[in-house]
Motif scaffolding. Sequence first.
Motif, PDB file in Angstrom:
ATOM      1  N   LEU A  11      14.234  19.415  49.193  1.00 50.01           N
ATOM      2  CA  LEU A  11      14.620  18.230  48.439  1.00 50.01           C
ATOM      3  C   LEU A  11      14.829  18.631  46.984  1.00 50.01           C
ATOM      4  O   LEU A  11      13.967  19.272  46.376  1.00 50.01           O
ATOM      5  CB  LEU A  11      13.544  17.152  48.548  1.00 50.01           C
ATOM      6  CG  LEU A  11      13.203  16.690  49.975  1.00 50.01           C
ATOM      7  CD1 LEU A  11      12.107  15.645  49.950  1.00 50.01           C
ATOM      8  CD2 LEU A  11      14.444  16.165  50.695  1.00 50.01           C
ATOM      9  N   PHE A  12      15.955  18.239  46.427  1.00 45.06           N
ATOM     10  CA  PHE A  12      16.351  18.678  45.089  1.00 45.06           C
ATOM     11  C   PHE A  12      16.328  17.497  44.116  1.00 45.06           C
ATOM     12  O   PHE A  12      16.864  16.426  44.399  1.00 45.06           O
ATOM     13  CB  PHE A  12      17.744  19.295  45.129  1.00 45.06           C
ATOM     14  CG  PHE A  12      17.826  20.532  45.979  1.00 45.06           C
ATOM     15  CD1 PHE A  12      17.718  21.789  45.397  1.00 45.06           C
ATOM     16  CD2 PHE A  12      17.993  20.450  47.349  1.00 45.06           C
ATOM     17  CE1 PHE A  12      17.784  22.937  46.175  1.00 45.06           C
ATOM     18  CE2 PHE A  12      18.063  21.585  48.132  1.00 45.06           C
ATOM     19  CZ  PHE A  12      17.956  22.836  47.546  1.00 45.06           C
ATOM     20  N   PHE A  13      15.700  17.739  42.963  1.00 46.83           N
ATOM     21  CA  PHE A  13      15.597  16.722  41.919  1.00 46.83           C
ATOM     22  C   PHE A  13      16.101  17.322  40.607  1.00 46.83           C
ATOM     23  O   PHE A  13      15.319  17.658  39.716  1.00 46.83           O
ATOM     24  CB  PHE A  13      14.141  16.264  41.778  1.00 46.83           C
ATOM     25  CG  PHE A  13      13.561  15.692  43.041  1.00 46.83           C
ATOM     26  CD1 PHE A  13      13.674  14.332  43.318  1.00 46.83           C
ATOM     27  CD2 PHE A  13      12.910  16.499  43.966  1.00 46.83           C
ATOM     28  CE1 PHE A  13      13.151  13.800  44.484  1.00 46.83           C
ATOM     29  CE2 PHE A  13      12.386  15.978  45.133  1.00 46.83           C
ATOM     30  CZ  PHE A  13      12.507  14.619  45.396  1.00 46.83           C
ATOM     31  N   PRO A  14      17.423  17.479  40.479  1.00 50.18           N
ATOM     32  CA  PRO A  14      17.978  18.207  39.330  1.00 50.18           C
ATOM     33  C   PRO A  14      17.721  17.547  37.982  1.00 50.18           C
ATOM     34  O   PRO A  14      17.716  18.227  36.954  1.00 50.18           O
ATOM     35  CB  PRO A  14      19.480  18.249  39.649  1.00 50.18           C
ATOM     36  CG  PRO A  14      19.712  17.138  40.604  1.00 50.18           C
ATOM     37  CD  PRO A  14      18.466  17.055  41.417  1.00 50.18           C
ATOM     38  N   LEU A 225      23.376  17.312  51.603  1.00 54.66           N
ATOM     39  CA  LEU A 225      23.711  15.964  51.150  1.00 54.66           C
ATOM     40  C   LEU A 225      23.533  15.929  49.642  1.00 54.66           C
ATOM     41  O   LEU A 225      22.421  15.993  49.131  1.00 54.66           O
ATOM     42  CB  LEU A 225      22.809  14.933  51.835  1.00 54.66           C
ATOM     43  CG  LEU A 225      23.230  13.464  51.723  1.00 54.66           C
ATOM     44  CD1 LEU A 225      24.621  13.250  52.291  1.00 54.66           C
ATOM     45  CD2 LEU A 225      22.225  12.563  52.426  1.00 54.66           C
ATOM     46  N   GLY A 226      24.653  15.877  48.921  1.00 55.41           N
ATOM     47  CA  GLY A 226      24.630  15.989  47.470  1.00 55.41           C
ATOM     48  C   GLY A 226      24.236  14.711  46.760  1.00 55.41           C
ATOM     49  O   GLY A 226      24.029  13.657  47.376  1.00 55.41           O
ATOM     50  N   LYS A 239      19.495   9.536  58.820  1.00 59.69           N
ATOM     51  CA  LYS A 239      20.415   9.937  59.882  1.00 59.69           C
ATOM     52  C   LYS A 239      20.886  11.372  59.686  1.00 59.69           C
ATOM     53  O   LYS A 239      21.092  12.099  60.665  1.00 59.69           O
ATOM     54  CB  LYS A 239      21.599   8.971  59.923  1.00 59.69           C
ATOM     55  CG  LYS A 239      21.226   7.576  60.398  1.00 59.69           C
ATOM     56  CD  LYS A 239      22.403   6.615  60.321  1.00 59.69           C
ATOM     57  CE  LYS A 239      21.998   5.209  60.759  1.00 59.69           C
ATOM     58  NZ  LYS A 239      23.108   4.236  60.635  1.00 59.69           N
ATOM     59  N   SER A 240      21.036  11.784  58.429  1.00 65.01           N
ATOM     60  CA  SER A 240      21.424  13.165  58.153  1.00 65.01           C
ATOM     61  C   SER A 240      20.339  14.131  58.603  1.00 65.01           C
ATOM     62  O   SER A 240      20.622  15.189  59.181  1.00 65.01           O
ATOM     63  CB  SER A 240      21.704  13.340  56.652  1.00 65.01           C
ATOM     64  OG  SER A 240      22.807  12.577  56.238  1.00 65.01           O
ATOM     65  N   VAL A 245      20.601  18.122  58.913  1.00 63.99           N
ATOM     66  CA  VAL A 245      20.732  18.445  57.484  1.00 63.99           C
ATOM     67  C   VAL A 245      19.349  18.775  56.931  1.00 63.99           C
ATOM     68  O   VAL A 245      18.390  18.027  57.133  1.00 63.99           O
ATOM     69  CB  VAL A 245      21.353  17.251  56.716  1.00 63.99           C
ATOM     70  CG1 VAL A 245      21.297  17.499  55.212  1.00 63.99           C
ATOM     71  CG2 VAL A 245      22.781  17.034  57.177  1.00 63.99           C
ATOM     72  N   ARG A 246      19.263  19.889  56.202  1.00 63.54           N
ATOM     73  CA  ARG A 246      17.964  20.331  55.694  1.00 63.54           C
ATOM     74  C   ARG A 246      17.965  20.543  54.177  1.00 63.54           C
ATOM     75  O   ARG A 246      17.032  21.145  53.633  1.00 63.54           O
ATOM     76  CB  ARG A 246      17.536  21.624  56.397  1.00 63.54           C
ATOM     77  CG  ARG A 246      17.188  21.402  57.878  1.00 63.54           C
ATOM     78  CD  ARG A 246      15.998  20.479  58.046  1.00 63.54           C
ATOM     79  NE  ARG A 246      15.643  20.213  59.414  1.00 63.54           N
ATOM     80  CZ  ARG A 246      15.995  19.134  60.103  1.00 63.54           C
ATOM     81  NH1 ARG A 246      16.753  18.213  59.519  1.00 63.54           N
ATOM     82  NH2 ARG A 246      15.608  18.954  61.345  1.00 63.54           N
ATOM     83  N   LYS A 247      18.986  20.020  53.500  1.00 62.25           N
ATOM     84  CA  LYS A 247      19.006  20.028  52.040  1.00 62.25           C
ATOM     85  C   LYS A 247      19.537  18.677  51.572  1.00 62.25           C
ATOM     86  O   LYS A 247      20.650  18.288  51.947  1.00 62.25           O
ATOM     87  CB  LYS A 247      19.909  21.145  51.496  1.00 62.25           C
ATOM     88  CG  LYS A 247      19.395  22.560  51.737  1.00 62.25           C
ATOM     89  CD  LYS A 247      20.349  23.576  51.105  1.00 62.25           C
ATOM     90  CE  LYS A 247      19.865  25.002  51.287  1.00 62.25           C
ATOM     91  NZ  LYS A 247      20.800  25.979  50.649  1.00 62.25           N
ATOM     92  N   ILE A 248      18.749  17.968  50.748  1.00 57.22           N
ATOM     93  CA  ILE A 248      19.148  16.650  50.257  1.00 57.22           C
ATOM     94  C   ILE A 248      18.814  16.548  48.774  1.00 57.22           C
ATOM     95  O   ILE A 248      17.700  16.878  48.348  1.00 57.22           O
ATOM     96  CB  ILE A 248      18.433  15.520  51.024  1.00 57.22           C
ATOM     97  CG1 ILE A 248      18.777  15.576  52.520  1.00 57.22           C
ATOM     98  CG2 ILE A 248      18.802  14.156  50.452  1.00 57.22           C
ATOM     99  CD1 ILE A 248      18.058  14.525  53.354  1.00 57.22           C
ATOM    100  N   ALA A 249      19.780  16.078  47.991  1.00 59.01           N
ATOM    101  CA  ALA A 249      19.563  15.884  46.559  1.00 59.01           C
ATOM    102  C   ALA A 249      19.145  14.442  46.284  1.00 59.01           C
ATOM    103  O   ALA A 249      19.697  13.505  46.848  1.00 59.01           O
ATOM    104  CB  ALA A 249      20.835  16.206  45.788  1.00 59.01           C
TER     105      ALA A 249
END
Length: 275
Positions: A11-14, A225-226, A239-240, A245-249
């Motif tokens: 999980l990305f928190f830019p 998922l950007g 659903k992703s 899907v294993r990367k979500i922003a």
Amino acid sequence: MSATETDVLSLFFPYKGHPTVSVTGDRCDLRCPHCMGHYLRGMVPLTTSDSVVSYVDSASDEVESITFSGGCDMRGSVPLLLVEKGLKYAADNGMRVCAHTGFQKDEEIRRLIDAGVTDFLIDLHQDPEIIRNVLGIPREPGEYSDLIDSILEHGGKVTVHLCLGFGKVDYELSKELMKRKGIREITVLTLVPTEGTCIEDSVITEDAVVDCIRDLIDSGFEVTLGCMRDRSLRGLEKKSIDLGVRKIANPSTDTELYASEKGLSIVKKNTCCCF
């Protein structure tokens, strides 16, 4: 993807440690009909190398990477070389430097890489009607292919942003181009209805996005998922995950809980999801 990797959700928190800079401030000469400069307002305005140097010097230890972006000139290019020395200073001081470039000439790509840019974020489109009439860019589909080739030939990393919602032709042709280029990692975005633009009343359904993600995964792509997506699509993140899907922003707290309940190990990162 190994069995171990499928059990880990990144999980990305830019916004916490990865600022996005506009080298043109809130100015965009192109004023694309689908954006009208709206998204520049949320970026850090640094229009000179000196201002970039000052920003890097004052940044906290949590800031380990940075994206340089900005408005486009009339040829669809972000004038990043305005802060060429600032790019190099950021890279020399240990920051990983991304660039949202728009179109660039071969020599400009070389100079950006020499200045320390490692990651090139490319918004990919292949429908001529979308490129000309929605994006308002005086370019041809083949020029995206040329841009990707130039970046790869000079040793840069290409991160493709595929925005869903611009129609089947744009989606299918973009997917085919990525296949030909051997690109297998895709950051999926969705159309965001933006007030005051030609797409303010445009909506892509959640089911349509899910169908595309399923198709991309079935076609052998690894999907992230950007962050730029329509937040009214409330079930998209879950659903992703179900699709693989294993990367979500910038996920919701509810999504984190859902992933934990499914037994996924969660890794949180304060960086851009292209890493």
